[in-house]
Design an enzyme around this catalytic site. Structure first.
Site, short mmCIF file in Angstrom:
data_model
loop_
_atom_site.label_atom_id
_atom_site.label_comp_id
_atom_site.label_asym_id
_atom_site.label_seq_id
_atom_site.Cartn_x
_atom_site.Cartn_y
_atom_site.Cartn_z
N TYR A 18 -0.70 -17.78 7.79
CA TYR A 18 -2.04 -17.72 7.20
C TYR A 18 -2.92 -18.82 7.79
O TYR A 18 -2.44 -19.76 8.43
CB TYR A 18 -1.95 -17.85 5.68
CG TYR A 18 -3.18 -17.36 4.97
CD1 TYR A 18 -3.61 -16.05 5.10
CD2 TYR A 18 -3.93 -18.22 4.17
CE1 TYR A 18 -4.75 -15.59 4.45
CE2 TYR A 18 -5.06 -17.77 3.50
CZ TYR A 18 -5.47 -16.45 3.66
OH TYR A 18 -6.60 -16.00 3.03
N ASN A 117 -6.95 1.91 -1.11
CA ASN A 117 -6.23 1.74 -2.37
C ASN A 117 -5.81 0.30 -2.60
O ASN A 117 -5.18 -0.02 -3.61
CB ASN A 117 -4.99 2.64 -2.39
CG ASN A 117 -4.03 2.33 -1.25
OD1 ASN A 117 -4.45 2.28 -0.09
ND2 ASN A 117 -2.76 2.11 -1.55
N SER A 118 -6.13 -0.59 -1.68
CA SER A 118 -5.81 -2.01 -1.85
C SER A 118 -6.69 -2.64 -2.92
O SER A 118 -7.65 -2.01 -3.40
CB SER A 118 -6.01 -2.76 -0.52
OG SER A 118 -7.40 -2.77 -0.18
N ARG A 140 -3.60 6.15 3.74
CA ARG A 140 -2.46 6.77 4.42
C ARG A 140 -1.97 7.97 3.62
O ARG A 140 -2.03 7.97 2.39
CB ARG A 140 -1.32 5.76 4.58
CG ARG A 140 -1.58 4.67 5.60
CD ARG A 140 -0.38 3.75 5.72
NE ARG A 140 -0.17 2.98 4.50
CZ ARG A 140 0.88 2.17 4.29
NH1 ARG A 140 1.82 2.06 5.21
NH2 ARG A 140 0.98 1.50 3.17
N TYR A 209 -11.08 -7.88 7.70
CA TYR A 209 -10.66 -8.92 6.77
C TYR A 209 -9.15 -8.94 6.57
O TYR A 209 -8.63 -9.72 5.75
CB TYR A 209 -11.38 -8.76 5.42
CG TYR A 209 -11.01 -7.51 4.65
CD1 TYR A 209 -10.04 -7.53 3.65
CD2 TYR A 209 -11.64 -6.30 4.91
CE1 TYR A 209 -9.70 -6.39 2.94
CE2 TYR A 209 -11.32 -5.15 4.21
CZ TYR A 209 -10.36 -5.21 3.23
OH TYR A 209 -10.01 -4.08 2.53
#
Length: 297
Positions: A18, A117-118, A140, A209
């Site tokens: 990260y 859907n996140s 997906r 992002y």
């Protein structure tokens, strides 16, 4: 601390992949909601009993108690749902800023996104609806596609299509009634990102992002030259670093207003006791998971 979610960025941080990494040993978790139990004699911005979220990343929220500087905390209304408060400071903030900061969109304009859907994807759908924007949402293919489609449409999604459908010539029929999007939001990368680019309007912007596919973005030269498309990136941590705490508070208060008006809700959540952290982390890394894992303390 009262509750804290597991986000993909938390997993990335644990993996050492990260943009910011805490000094070890460290506590995981970058957001959550807590209640103030005591304050120092010079503290003026929060008081015992306040419901607070963190305005700074990397402080560690997967714990029962913590001592934070008042500069790291933002008080939120006590009457917003606990789950909504717990997930407020990362995904909804990311969604709002991407919708507001890259293209001057007006009601009736459309936005296309993958990973719909996140947590961010669901936030984009709801915030776009509040702003009067139309959304084209790519997901997906999966066994329960119809169930997911119904869920996203209940949040305000206008179109829900699979990555395979996005690549078909029939997609042009969709744009007979829906304007071509000037903004694309990409959290997948690879072929999925390239497909978003192909459907952007002239001069449009794709904002990346995330990169869940772990594949680089390929941008056809013709799209950059002849359609003058722009590729940008967004990282909320950088936005916070370049904006004041008051500006972040204003963003939080805007989102809290959406929640209190019934215009924004948290994604489906599965509450997991903190001591069962291993189960929550394993579940959050499984494919086709639309349920947010939230630690309860």
């Amino acid at each position: 601390m009262l509750a804290a979610p597991v986000n993909p960025s938390d997993i990335n941080m644990i993996q050492g992949k990260y943009g910011i990494l805490p000094k070890l040993p460290a506590v995981g978790g970058n957001e959550g909601v807590g209640q103030v139990v005591a304050v120092g004699s010079s503290v003026t911005r929060v008081k015992p009993g306040d419901l607070v979220i963190l305005g700074t990343s990397g402080l560690g929220t997967w714990r029962t108690e913590a001592v934070f500087s008042e500069d790291a905390l933002v008080a939120v209304p006590s009457d917003i749902p606990l789950q909504s408060a717990a997930i407020l400071s990362v995904n909804p903030c990311t969604a709002y800023r991407m919708l507001m900061d890259f293209e001057q969109l007006k009601p009736g304009d459309s936005v296309i996104q993958n990973g719909s859907n996140s947590g961010v994807g669901q936030a984009v759908i709801q915030i776009a609806t509040v702003l009067g924007l139309r959304t084209i949402n790519v997901v997906r293919d999966r066994p329960d596609l119809q169930k997911l489609t119904n869920k996203l449409k209940n949040l305000g999604a206008e179109h829900v299509i699979t990555e395979e459908q996005l690549r078909k010539p029939e997609m042009k029929n969709l744009f007979k009634d829906t304007p071509q999007p000037r903004l694309a939001l990409n959290c997948v990368g690879g072929k999925s990102a390239t497909d978003l680019l192909r459907h952007l309007a002239h001069g449009g912007t794709m904002v990346t992002y995330g990169g869940m596919a772990k594949q680089p973005i390929t941008a056809p030269v013709s799209l950059l030259i002849f359609k003058d498309l722009k590729l940008r990136g967004f990282w909320l941590t950088h936005w916070k670093d370049t904006h004041s705490l008051d500006e972040f508070k204003e963003l939080i208060f805007t989102l809290c207003d959406f929640i209190l008006r019934g215009q924004f809700t948290a994604p489906d959540c599965s509450e997991v006791p903190l001591q069962d952290y291993q189960r929550a982390l394993e579940t959050s890394m499984q494919p086709f998971i639309s349920t947010k894992q939230i630690f309860t303390m």
